[in-house]
Write an enzyme that holds these catalytic residues in place. Structure first.
Site, mmCIF file in Angstrom:
data_model
loop_
_atom_site.group_PDB
_atom_site.id
_atom_site.type_symbol
_atom_site.label_atom_id
_atom_site.label_comp_id
_atom_site.label_asym_id
_atom_site.label_seq_id
_atom_site.Cartn_x
_atom_site.Cartn_y
_atom_site.Cartn_z
ATOM 1 N N GLU A 57 -0.797 3.344 3.328
ATOM 2 C CA GLU A 57 -1.851 1.710 4.207
ATOM 3 C C GLU A 57 -2.179 1.218 2.113
ATOM 4 O OE1 GLU A 57 -2.441 0.584 5.745
ATOM 5 O OE2 GLU A 57 -1.541 1.551 7.685
ATOM 6 N N THR A 58 -2.240 -0.427 1.589
ATOM 7 C CA THR A 58 -3.086 -1.098 1.577
ATOM 8 C C THR A 58 -3.830 -1.851 1.715
ATOM 9 O OG1 THR A 58 -1.507 -0.848 -0.595
ATOM 10 C CG2 THR A 58 -2.456 -2.443 -1.142
#
Length: 236
Positions: A54-55
């Site tokens: 995840e970003t």
């Protein structure tokens, strides 16, 4: 001021107190000008460049001291909710003195989520209480589930995707995932799913879970497999 302007970010290993363990998330800080200049394609490209599960992107909401817009991206797509990246975002805000409050609100595609900083009163081995550390409590929406009637083909597909694991129950979630209950904690932790077959299943991802044994420090174990989003396993 163009798209090459520097973006401040942190990479946080969630769910661990040791470096290079846990589940990493990139937390990127934007302001209104950044947000206006950088479209969704740019945000997705940066998440693809990081290439971790995840970003996320934090944007302060004008007029509020501790309220932020929060969006999450996997290497392939934007998602509606991510627990460990939300935890990482709150950790960055609290640890770096970026908010004066012990409560932070995140405005997201899944509604308003809250993170609360609480004192860590656990004891060390010598009986002393830890100093200068804190815990974070997250308040997330409840995702509803319902019974589903699978065709023989779909049931066989899921069983194959889970490598022949014994299935106790199957539910559908409101977020287009399939929740599969397995017999034991060991069956969850030892599971070796077949990612190519999960890609063929009629859902965004598969959650496997099981209740832990009586007297354990944990209520249940869960794992989430989402290869359609470019993440074989999301370690929440």
């Amino acid at each position: 001021m163009g798209k090459n302007k520097t973006v401040k970010y942190f990479v946080v290993d969630a769910f661990t107190d040791s470096a290079f363990k846990g589940n990493p998330a990139a937390v990127c800080f934007l302001n209104d000008d950044d947000n206006n200049e950088r479209d969704d394609t740019w945000l997705q490209s940066l998440a693809t460049e990081f290439n971790i599960s995840e970003t996320c992107f934090l944007i302060p909401i004008t007029g509020f001291d501790a309220r932020f817009s929060l969006r999450w991206f996997t290497p392939l797509a934007e998602v509606d909710l991510c627990g460990h990246a939300t935890l990482a975002s709150a950790h960055c805000l609290f640890s770096n003195g970026l908010v004066d409050s012990d409560m932070v609100e995140f405005v997201t595609r899944s509604g308003i989520l809250t993170a609360k900083r609480v004192s860590d009163n656990s004891e060390l081995n010598d009986g002393e209480v830890k100093g200068g550390t804190f815990l974070i409590e997250l308040n997330f929406p409840v995702v509803t589930t319902c019974d589903i009637n699978l065709s023989d083909d779909s049931s066989s597909m899921i069983t194959k995707a889970l490598n022949g694991a014994t299935i106790v129950d199957i539910k559908a979630t409101a977020t287009n995932n399939i929740l599969v209950v397995l017999p034991s904690m060991e069956s969850v932790t030892e599971l070796q799913p077949r990612m190519d077959d999960i890609l063929k299943c009629p859902c965004d991802g598969i959650i496997v879970t099981a209740a832990d044994s009586a007297g354990s420090a944990y209520d249940f174990y869960s794992r989430y497999f989402a290869p359609k989003f470019g993440v074989d396993e999301v370690k929440e």
